[in-house]
Design an enzyme around this catalytic site. Structure first.
Site, short mmCIF file in Angstrom:
data_model
loop_
_atom_site.label_atom_id
_atom_site.label_comp_id
_atom_site.label_asym_id
_atom_site.label_seq_id
_atom_site.Cartn_x
_atom_site.Cartn_y
_atom_site.Cartn_z
N ASN A 1 -5.77 -8.50 4.74
CA ASN A 1 -5.32 -8.18 3.39
C ASN A 1 -3.90 -7.63 3.36
OD1 ASN A 1 -5.68 -5.60 4.19
ND2 ASN A 1 -7.66 -5.37 3.18
N LEU A 2 -3.26 -7.57 4.52
CA LEU A 2 -1.81 -7.42 4.61
C LEU A 2 -1.27 -6.18 3.91
CD1 LEU A 2 -0.85 -11.09 3.65
CD2 LEU A 2 -1.54 -10.28 5.89
N CYS A 3 -2.04 -5.15 3.71
CA CYS A 3 -1.52 -3.95 3.04
C CYS A 3 -0.97 -4.28 1.66
CB CYS A 3 -0.41 -3.28 3.85
SG CYS A 3 -1.02 -2.24 5.14
N ASN A 4 -1.61 -5.20 0.98
CA ASN A 4 -1.15 -5.50 -0.36
C ASN A 4 -2.36 -5.60 -1.28
OD1 ASN A 4 -0.10 -6.98 -2.74
ND2 ASN A 4 1.78 -6.97 -1.55
N THR B 1 0.82 -1.22 0.00
CA THR B 1 0.00 0.00 0.00
C THR B 1 0.86 1.28 0.00
OG1 THR B 1 -1.70 -1.19 1.21
CG2 THR B 1 -1.87 1.20 1.25
#
Ligand SMILES: *Cc1c(COP(=O)(O)O)cnc(C)c1O
Length: 801
Positions: A387-390, A124
């Site tokens: 969502n793991l900042c991806n 992100t």
């Protein structure tokens, strides 16, 4: 495992046991920060802090000079760590990789804008740069990048610079991207620069910038991901491209030689070195000193990044193989692993030591990440879900369209919450990452964990064949929880207790709110709340509260508040219960605030939420019938392999969500448990050699038991539609979903793994774990007050199937 690796595994084990009491027995699988917070590192750092005096590096004192000198040394060491020649590269200290990325964006936007392109797998923090660019493009695949690179454009007329950014390793699934792209950009594109996000890559690989011709122009990284401590990042700048950054407009203390303000706006920027022009304000010089200790300790412990890389690749392959070999009885895979690199876990070139996946249960339905997270944390396994900042990686692998993401957002999905999303698709993944300190035992523990909980054993769900009888039940006890999440108070047997629309009188009328955030505290985070014991003294009109510390001579710390005090509406304060905004009345006595604050070790206030409010001074129940309580034929069938989420609107009238006013309880006015179910559960726990659960952990208001134990039927409550208790009628609102809070021992405030682990195996339906039933008093129109008492006869009316 090769002997070379075994040697340092032993070392790691020793560290884990001796130096990290917190990690004792833990399976640490979240190396988004390789939390190598070794005592030796902190000790080394502490020693250097005690021995030497470091001053703010801006003046001529000896302490200041010492700091400046040491910073230069550490900067060089950091460059050497990534094999960067100080002739060719400079290193700018920043707080984290994100700050490094922003520094690059700030430089590029300074003049007439820039074109920005980034890879789908970007974090992100890399995606956000697009908002500063004149134009931007996301490349959805490596092929698209290669295609773009194949168009040689060395004589273009576009004066606007371009920036191409991508991660060296995806923080979502650990895929490693081609490092050669930087050289290719330089070879084929005019006025185009590369930003490599190496934040995920560097914790388990050797970043090698020794060939400066092929190196990225800018490389961002976070040191805490390698060393755990200190919290510090860096931007490595290729000197020949530094002009793109030093042209930024902003200046700060530290980056200028002289500034005039009063007559005109004149300043002279520093021009000695690149880092001087880009490091705004005072450097985090103690962190930089700590980084030096980190380099030292890390090297002594693990040898080199190459060694770590080999070690983690070996473990990752075992982990990948283990997880991909797990099958349900019908041969279906348990784990859907998101990788484009099957079989490439061992080489470390295309794949880092990270496995990202989702789980399907025996019916082929997706298991929610939040549920995996709960069980993992009970088993002391540290992993990451969501969502793991991806965003690009997640939507690509989970095949989520933007329209679907927007719909999920509208339905309440947020970063970090456990919303399952619609469309029958997972909205996040489970990610396990291996790091320098991981070992083979972590890998097998984790594979065993998935096998234990997600491959259904025939013995798990025992069929209960006894026929429910309608009567022979009575009220074994009544319990009131005056303060949300604190201990219950048992109503004495001879007292008829009033039942209101909102539940038993005085139940959950108070809560403790965090002084800073206004958030209502819960045992989930503050187990010691179980030691706060309220007591209702109707005769004196007081709520008496004692704090009972186990294994301490009871010093009988006690306070009391009035049950009947007048509350003035002007004095409410905004608070939050779960995710709901409410207005409660804070208690103004400092004495009482001090009592709770010192008992829990958290700054908190007692607040009251009396019955009869409206707007944000009122709340409503959310409980509803669950799928497992419906007749089989009426269960919602869906064949999409999806979650079986409860229907958004009830399919028939008898499944209506009955909205009842509640005070501060989580979901419904009254919670009821059946003694027979508890006994049955404890038998199952006993068979697994676990610790029996007391009734108190379920925080019920009413415990119902069979007068003749021989006729008791466990889990018969699932089918109850109404109860008559004494003269009063109650409506059943649906089963109660459970979380790990049931694992807090209400006597000692210690956490166990039972009863949640056994419940997760025996009472899990549609990804959720249930025990006990929500209920409410059937309205009599307020015509008279209703009372129930211990010993009252209970008659159950069963839902028609
Ligand atoms: C962690 C991470 C980031 C962000 O790092 P911060 O230290 O939070 O700024 C960016 N990119 C990748 C690939 C990461 O793994």
């Amino acid at each position: 495992m090769s002997p070379e690796l075994c040697f340092y595994n032993d070392d790691v084990d020793n560290i884990r046991e001796a130096e990290y009491p917190m990690l004792k027995g833990a399976t640490y699988l979240d190396h988004s920060g390789t939390t190598l917070y070794a005592k030796s590192l902190v000790q080394k750092f502490a020693t250097s802090m005690i021995t030497d005096l470091y001053g703010n590096p801006h003046s001529g004192s000896s302490s200041s000079i010492l700091a400046t000198k040491r910073i230069d040394d550490v900067r060089l060491r950091a460059l050497q760590f990534v094999k960067a020649d100080p002739e060719e590269f400079d290193l700018v200290f920043v707080s984290n990789a994100t700050a490094a990325i922003k520094l690059v964006a700030e430089g590029f936007r300074a003049e007439n804008g820039f074109h920005y392109a980034y890879h789908r797998d970007s974090h992100t923090s890399l995606v956000g740069v697009r908002e500063l660019a004149t134009t931007n493009q996301c490349y959805g695949s490596d092929e698209m990048v290669e295609q773009w690179l194949s168009q040689v454009d060395q004589n273009g007329t576009d004066e606007t610079p371009s920036l191409f950014a991508y991660p060296a390793q995806s923080n979502m699934n650990g895929r490693r991207l081609p490092l050669k792209w930087s050289a290719q950009v330089r070879g084929s594109k005019k006025n185009t620069f590369t930003l490599l996000d190496a934040a995920a890559f560097v914790s388990t690989a050797q970043l090698d910038l020794s060939n400066s011709e092929d190196a990225p122009d800018f490389t961002a990284l976070s040191f805490y991901k390698i060393f755990g401590f200190p919290d510090l990042g860096a931007l490595v700048v290729k000197k020949s491209s530094a002009h793109m950054l030093t042209r930024r407009k902003y200046f700060a203390g530290g980056t200028v030689e002289m500034v005039s303000c009063l007559q005109d706006n004149w300043h002279a920027a520093k021009d000695q070195s690149i880092h001087e022009q880009l490091e705004d304000g005072t450097l985090p010089f103690h962190n930089i000193m700590a980084l030096d200790s980190a380099f030292e300790v890390h090297k002594n412990l693990y040898g080199s990044m190459e060694k770590i890389s080999k070690h983690t690749a070996y473990l990752a392959e075992k982990l990948y193989q283990g997880l991909s070999s797990l099958r349900h009885q019908d041969g279906q895979r348990v784990c859907k692993i998101y990788t484009e690199n099957e079989g490439n876990y061992h080489d470390g070139l295309r794949q880092g030591p990270v496995v990202a996946f989702n789980i399907r249960n025996a019916d082929g339905k997706w298991v929610s990440n939040a549920e995996v997270d709960k069980l993992a944390s009970i088993r002391n396994i540290h992993l990451r879900t969501g969502n793991l900042c991806n965003p690009g990686g997640i939507s690509y692998h989970l095949k989520l369209k933007t329209s679907e993401m927007k719909a999920n957002y509208a339905a309440g999905q947020r970063c970090g919450n456990d919303h399952e999303g619609a469309f029958g698709k997972p909205t996040g993944v489970v990610r396990v990452s291996l790091g320098a300190m991981s070992n083979m035992e972590d890998v097998t523990t984790f594979i065993d964990f998935i096998r234990e909980f997600y491959i259904e054993q025939p013995t798990d769900k025992e069929e209960i064949t006894q026929k429910p009888s309608r009567s022979g039940l009575y009220v074994e006890s009544l319990i009131v929880y005056p303060i949300k999440s604190c201990a219950g108070w048992t109503v004495p047997p001879n007292i008829a207790w009033e039942v209101k629309e909102e539940g038993l009188a005085w139940d959950r009328e108070w809560c403790l709110v965090h002084t800073g955030t206004g958030q209502a505290l819960s045992q989930k985070r503050y187990p010691r709340m179980a030691l706060i014991r309220p007591e209702i003294d109707l005769r004196a009109g007081l709520l008496r509260i004692r704090f009972h510390e186990p294994r301490k001579v009871d010093t009988a710390k006690e306070i009391s508040v009035s049950l009947t005090e007048e509350l003035q509406s002007s004095t409410t304060r905004d608070s939050r219960v779960c995710e709901e905004r409410v207005r409660a009345f804070p208690c103004k006595s400092q004495h009482i605030t001090d009592f709770f604050t010192s008992a829990l070790g958290v700054p908190c206030n007692l607040a009251r939420f009396p019955a009869g409010g409206s707007g944000s001074t009122s709340r409503h129940s959310k409980a509803h019938l669950q799928q497992h309580q419906l007749p089989r034929k009426r269960r919602l069938e869906d064949d999409t392999g999806s979650f079986s989420t409860p229907p958004p609107s009830p399919p028939s009238s008898d499944q209506e969500i009955i909205s009842r006013p509640i005070l501060l309880s989580n979901e419904s006015p009254i919670l009821c448990i059946n003694r027979a179910s508890l006994d049955f559960l404890n038998t199952q726990i006993h068979q697994r050699n676990g610790k029996a659960a007391s009734a108190a952990v379920f925080r019920a208001n009413i415990i119902v038991a069979a007068s003749d134990p021989a006729s008791s039927v466990p889990y018969v409550e699932d089918s109850w539609k109404n109860l008559r208790i004494g003269k009063e009628i109650f409506e059943m609102l649906g089963s109660c979903r459970r979380c790990s809070m049931v694992c807090v021992d209400q006597e000692t405030a210690e956490k166990n793994e039972e009863p949640f682990v056994t419940l997760a195996k025996t009472r899990r339906f549609d990804n959720k774990v249930f025990f006990g039933e929500h209920m409410c008093h059937a309205s009599n129109g307020g015509s008279r007050k209703a009372f129930i008492k211990v010993g009252d006869v209970v008659e159950a009316f069963v839902r028609e199937f």
